[in-house]
Motif scaffolding. Structure first.
Motif, PDB file in Angstrom:
ATOM      1  N   ARG A   1       0.817  -1.219   0.000  1.00 61.12           N
ATOM      2  CA  ARG A   1       0.000   0.000   0.000  1.00 61.12           C
ATOM      3  C   ARG A   1       0.846   1.262   0.000  1.00 61.12           C
ATOM      4  NH1 ARG A   1      -3.757   0.846  -2.069  1.00 61.12           N
ATOM      5  NH2 ARG A   1      -4.449   2.467  -0.694  1.00 61.12           N
TER       6      ARG A   1
ATOM      7  N   GLN B   1       1.542   4.622  -3.912  1.00 56.48           N
ATOM      8  CA  GLN B   1       0.292   5.278  -4.281  1.00 56.48           C
ATOM      9  C   GLN B   1       0.606   6.570  -5.036  1.00 56.48           C
ATOM     10  OE1 GLN B   1      -2.588   5.818  -1.171  1.00 56.48           O
ATOM     11  NE2 GLN B   1      -1.840   4.054  -0.045  1.00 56.48           N
TER      12      GLN B   1
ATOM     13  N   ASN C   1      -1.705   9.642  -4.853  1.00 64.06           N
ATOM     14  CA  ASN C   1      -1.958  10.248  -3.546  1.00 64.06           C
ATOM     15  C   ASN C   1      -0.878  11.305  -3.267  1.00 64.06           C
ATOM     16  OD1 ASN C   1      -2.482  10.818  -0.866  1.00 64.06           O
ATOM     17  ND2 ASN C   1      -2.829   8.681  -0.317  1.00 64.06           N
TER      18      ASN C   1
ATOM     19  N   GLY D   1       0.996   5.909   7.591  1.00 62.63           N
ATOM     20  CA  GLY D   1      -0.387   6.231   7.242  1.00 62.63           C
ATOM     21  C   GLY D   1      -0.795   5.651   5.900  1.00 62.63           C
ATOM     22  N   LEU D   2       0.114   5.678   4.928  1.00 65.87           N
ATOM     23  CA  LEU D   2      -0.194   5.094   3.620  1.00 65.87           C
ATOM     24  C   LEU D   2      -0.335   3.580   3.707  1.00 65.87           C
ATOM     25  CD1 LEU D   2       2.209   7.143   1.333  1.00 65.87           C
ATOM     26  CD2 LEU D   2      -0.285   7.221   1.304  1.00 65.87           C
TER      27      LEU D   2
ATOM     28  N   ARG E   1      -1.361   1.861   6.280  1.00 66.76           N
ATOM     29  CA  ARG E   1      -2.565   1.510   7.038  1.00 66.76           C
ATOM     30  C   ARG E   1      -3.850   1.832   6.291  1.00 66.76           C
ATOM     31  NH1 ARG E   1      -1.059   3.441  13.134  1.00 66.76           N
ATOM     32  NH2 ARG E   1       0.297   1.672  13.591  1.00 66.76           N
ATOM     33  N   GLU E   2      -3.764   2.676   5.289  1.00 65.41           N
ATOM     34  CA  GLU E   2      -4.945   3.129   4.555  1.00 65.41           C
ATOM     35  C   GLU E   2      -5.593   1.965   3.819  1.00 65.41           C
ATOM     36  OE1 GLU E   2      -4.828   5.980   0.988  1.00 65.41           O
ATOM     37  OE2 GLU E   2      -4.650   7.234   2.771  1.00 65.41           O
ATOM     38  N   ASP E   3      -6.924   1.922   3.836  1.00 59.88           N
ATOM     39  CA  ASP E   3      -7.652   0.889   3.100  1.00 59.88           C
ATOM     40  C   ASP E   3      -7.551   1.143   1.607  1.00 59.88           C
ATOM     41  OD1 ASP E   3      -8.462  -0.383   5.391  1.00 59.88           O
ATOM     42  OD2 ASP E   3     -10.335   0.761   5.539  1.00 59.88           O
ATOM     43  N   THR E   4      -7.744   0.082   0.826  1.00 60.75           N
ATOM     44  CA  THR E   4      -7.732   0.216  -0.629  1.00 60.75           C
ATOM     45  C   THR E   4      -8.946   1.021  -1.058  1.00 60.75           C
ATOM     46  OG1 THR E   4      -6.705  -1.944  -0.786  1.00 60.75           O
ATOM     47  CG2 THR E   4      -7.664  -1.058  -2.788  1.00 60.75           C
ATOM     48  N   PRO E   5      -8.736   2.120  -1.806  1.00 60.20           N
ATOM     49  CA  PRO E   5      -9.879   2.914  -2.245  1.00 60.20           C
ATOM     50  C   PRO E   5     -10.737   2.141  -3.236  1.00 60.20           C
ATOM     51  CG  PRO E   5      -7.805   3.872  -3.027  1.00 60.20           C
ATOM     52  CD  PRO E   5      -7.474   2.674  -2.202  1.00 60.20           C
TER      53      PRO E   5
ATOM     54  N   ASP F   1      -9.836   0.851  -7.125  1.00 52.29           N
ATOM     55  CA  ASP F   1      -8.387   0.788  -7.299  1.00 52.29           C
ATOM     56  C   ASP F   1      -8.040  -0.529  -7.972  1.00 52.29           C
ATOM     57  OD1 ASP F   1      -5.699   1.160  -7.198  1.00 52.29           O
ATOM     58  OD2 ASP F   1      -5.507   0.908  -5.029  1.00 52.29           O
TER      59      ASP F   1
ATOM     60  N   SER G   1      -4.526  -3.282  -6.768  1.00 53.33           N
ATOM     61  CA  SER G   1      -4.452  -4.285  -5.694  1.00 53.33           C
ATOM     62  C   SER G   1      -4.467  -5.695  -6.229  1.00 53.33           C
ATOM     63  CB  SER G   1      -5.604  -4.089  -4.712  1.00 53.33           C
ATOM     64  OG  SER G   1      -6.822  -4.352  -5.351  1.00 53.33           O
TER      65      SER G   1
END
Length: 77
Positions: free
Chosen positions: A5, A8, A11, A61-62, A64-68, A71, A74
Motif C-alpha cells: 500500500r 500510491q 496520492n 499512514g499510507l 494503514r490506509e484501506d484500498t480505495p 483501485d 491491488s
C-alpha cells in the motif's frame, strides 16, 4: 498494515513522503560533508530529523490506509 500500500502515485501524501525522505537524506549528507558551526549543525540536524519523522508517519499512514474503491492496482476484485 501492508507494504504494498506504500506505492500510491496518485496520492499527494506519497509524493510528500518521498520529498521529505530525500530532503532528510540530503541534510544528513550536508551534516557529514561540511564543517558547520554548532548552531547551524543543530538547526540542520533538527530539520533532518523532523523531515525523517514526518516522512515515516506519512509512510505508516499510507500502509494503514484501506484500498480505495475502484483501485485496480491491488489485484483483488
Amino acid at each position: 498494515m501492508k507494504l504494498s500500500r506504500l506505492w500510491q502515485p496518485r496520492n499527494p501524501a506519497f509524493w510528500l513522503m518521498l520529498v521529505l525522505n530525500v530532503l532528510s537524506s540530503i541534510l544528513a549528507w550536508v551534516l557529514r560533508s561540511y564543517p558547520l558551526v554548532p548552531l547551524a549543525m543543530i538547526v540542520v540536524a533538527g530539520f533532518a530529523l523532523m523531515n525523517a519523522w514526518i516522512g515515516l508517519r506519512l509512510a505508516i499512514g499510507l500502509m494503514r490506509e484501506d484500498t480505495p474503491p475502484g483501485d485496480q492496482t491491488s489485484g483483488v476484485r
